[in-house]
Design a protein around this motif. Structure first.
Motif, PDB file in Angstrom:
ATOM      1  N   GLU A 247      47.201  40.484  33.928  1.00  0.00           N
ATOM      2  CA  GLU A 247      46.669  39.200  34.405  1.00  0.00           C
ATOM      3  C   GLU A 247      45.156  39.211  34.159  1.00  0.00           C
ATOM      4  OE1 GLU A 247      47.707  38.155  38.417  1.00  0.00           O
ATOM      5  OE2 GLU A 247      49.868  38.206  38.018  1.00  0.00           O
TER       6      GLU A 247
ATOM      7  N   LYS B 217      49.867  45.386  43.548  1.00  0.00           N
ATOM      8  CA  LYS B 217      48.737  45.174  42.648  1.00  0.00           C
ATOM      9  C   LYS B 217      47.621  46.174  42.919  1.00  0.00           C
ATOM     10  CE  LYS B 217      49.729  40.218  42.110  1.00  0.00           C
ATOM     11  NZ  LYS B 217      49.154  39.741  40.850  1.00  0.00           N
TER      12      LYS B 217
ATOM     13  N   GLU C  70      41.497  37.945  34.400  1.00  0.00           N
ATOM     14  CA  GLU C  70      40.872  37.129  35.452  1.00  0.00           C
ATOM     15  C   GLU C  70      39.344  37.223  35.434  1.00  0.00           C
ATOM     16  OE1 GLU C  70      42.720  37.328  39.274  1.00  0.00           O
ATOM     17  OE2 GLU C  70      44.728  37.504  38.383  1.00  0.00           O
TER      18      GLU C  70
ATOM     19  N   ASP D 208      44.111  41.939  36.862  1.00  0.00           N
ATOM     20  CA  ASP D 208      44.877  42.072  38.098  1.00  0.00           C
ATOM     21  C   ASP D 208      46.238  42.661  37.724  1.00  0.00           C
ATOM     22  OD1 ASP D 208      46.078  41.788  40.555  1.00  0.00           O
ATOM     23  OD2 ASP D 208      46.351  39.607  40.373  1.00  0.00           O
TER      24      ASP D 208
ATOM     25  N   VAL E  90      43.316  35.718  44.148  1.00  0.00           N
ATOM     26  CA  VAL E  90      43.940  34.409  44.298  1.00  0.00           C
ATOM     27  C   VAL E  90      45.095  34.301  43.310  1.00  0.00           C
ATOM     28  CG1 VAL E  90      43.530  31.924  44.201  1.00  0.00           C
ATOM     29  CG2 VAL E  90      41.714  33.461  44.980  1.00  0.00           C
TER      30      VAL E  90
ATOM     31  N   PHE F 115      45.476  37.109  48.494  1.00  0.00           N
ATOM     32  CA  PHE F 115      45.921  38.464  48.845  1.00  0.00           C
ATOM     33  C   PHE F 115      44.753  39.402  48.581  1.00  0.00           C
ATOM     34  CE2 PHE F 115      46.911  37.526  44.459  1.00  0.00           C
ATOM     35  CZ  PHE F 115      46.588  38.680  43.770  1.00  0.00           C
TER      36      PHE F 115
END
Ligand code: ZN
Length: 287
Positions: A129, A179, A131, A160, A83, A105
Motif C-alpha cells: 500500500e 499491519k 502512501e 503500509d 487511514v 487504525f
C-alpha cells in the motif's frame, strides 16, 4: 529542507550530499533523528539559516556510501495514525462504501524501518500500500482546515505493508496488528518540508516491483479526506504531537483486490515513489 536518518544520525541534505547535523551545528543538535521534534520550529530556523549562510558550502556534504544504513526519518513517533479507505478507486476495488468518517487504525512503532532495509515476510499474504506519510511538527488539538498544514513538519514516502490473512480473519477486521510486523512500516528516504513541493496537496504516488510492473499509480489529490481534513478530524479527537506520523491511505491496485490475487514473494523489491518527495526501496526476504 530534506532530512534523513543516516547510520542512525540526523543528516541534512545539502547539494548532492548530506551534512551531519551534530557536526554542522557544533553540537547544538545531537545525532538523534527524533530530537528536532522537541522544538521543530527552532530546528527548522537553524537549518534554514545554516543552509543560507554559506557555512554549509564550506563543509563536506558527504554522498551516502553504498553500504549506508538508512533509518526511518522519524524513528520513534509517540503516535502513528493510519487511514484506510481514503481513495475512491481503492474503496471500489475493496467492494466497500465511501466512509463518512476516516477509518483510522495504528501501525505500532516497532513496525517502522527505513529505505533499502529488507523486510522479512511472515507467513501469510503480504500486500503493498503506497502512501503519503505526514510528520507532525507542532502540537495540534482541534485544528482547523486553515491552520492544518502549519502543524505539519513535512512528508515522507511510506508503505503500509499488510498481512491480509490476519487482517481479515475473525468476526471484525483487525488492521493494526496485521499491519505491524517488523518492517511493515517502511518510510523515507527523507523527510521533506512542504515548501520543497510545488503543490503538496497534488502529488503523483505509486509503487512497482523493481524491474517489473507498476502496481499502483494515482495522485494525492484523489484522497477522499485530504491532508487538511485528516488533520482536522484526527485532532478533533486526539492531540497530535510533534514527531507523530499519519499514513494517509492508499489508492487502487493492492494485490488482494486483484484477480487473481497477487502478493509479495521473497526476493521481490518494492519501489514506492512520491513526486518531489522521493523513492523508497523495500527488498523482501524469506523467513
Ligand atoms: Zn493503508
Amino acid at each position: 529542507m530534506r532530512l534523513a536518518n543516516i547510520n542512525g544520525r540526523l543528516a541534512l541534505r545539502h547539494a548532492g550530499g548530506y551534512l551531519d547535523v551534530e557536526t554542522a551545528s557544533g553540537g547544538r543538535y545531537g545525532p538523534d533523528p527524533q530530537a528536532p521534534f522537541a522544538d521543530w520550529d527552532a530546528f527548522a530556523r537553524w537549518a534554514d539559516e545554516h543552509l543560507r549562510s554559506g557555512r554549509a558550502d564550506r563543509a563536506d556534504g558527504a554522498e551516502p556510501a553504498e553500504d549506508t544504513l538508512w533509518g526511518p526519518p522519524v524513528p520513534r513517533p509517540a503516535q502513528v495514525f493510519a487511514v484506510g479507505l481514503n481513495y475512491r478507486d481503492h474503496v471500489a476495488e475493496s467492494g466497500l462504501q465511501i466512509p463518512a468518517e476516516p477509518a483510522v487504525f495504528t501501525k505500532f512503532p516497532t513496525s517502522l524501518t527505513g529505505h533499502g532495509q529488507a523486510v522479512t515476510l511472515p507467513e501469510g499474504l503480504v500486500d503493498w500500500e503506497a502512501e503519503l506519510v505526514l510528520v507532525i511538527g507542532r502540537h495540534c488539538h482541534r485544528a482547523t482546515r486553515e491552520t492544518a498544514w502549519s502543524h505539519i513538519a513535512g512528508v515522507t514516502v511510506g508503505q503500509d505493508l499488510s498481512e491480509r490473512r490476519l487482517q481479515l480473519t475473525g468476526p471484525a477486521p483487525q488492521f493494526s496488528l496485521a499491519k505491524s510486523y517488523p518492517g511493515f512500516g517502511p518510510t523515507g528516504p527523507e523527510l521533506v518540508t512542504a515548501d520543497e513541493l510545488d503543490d503538496p496537496d497534488d502529488l503523483e504516488l505509486g509503487c512497482m516491483l523493481e524491474n517489473g510492473e507498476v502496481l499502483q499509480k494515482s495522485r494525492t489529490s484523489n484522497m477522499i479526506f485530504d491532508v487538511r481534513e485528516l488533520i482536522v478530524r484526527l485532532s478533533a479527537v486526539c492531540p497530535l504531537l510533534p514527531g507523530d506520523l499519519v499514513f494517509t491511505g492508499t489508492p487502487a491496485g493492492v494485490g488482494g483486490a486483484r484477480t487473481p490475487q497477487k502478493f509479495l514473494a521473497p526476493g521481490d523489491t518494492l519501489v514506492t515513489w512520491i513526486e518531489g518527495v522521493g523513492t523508497l526501496r523495500t527488498p523482501t526476504a524469506a523467513r
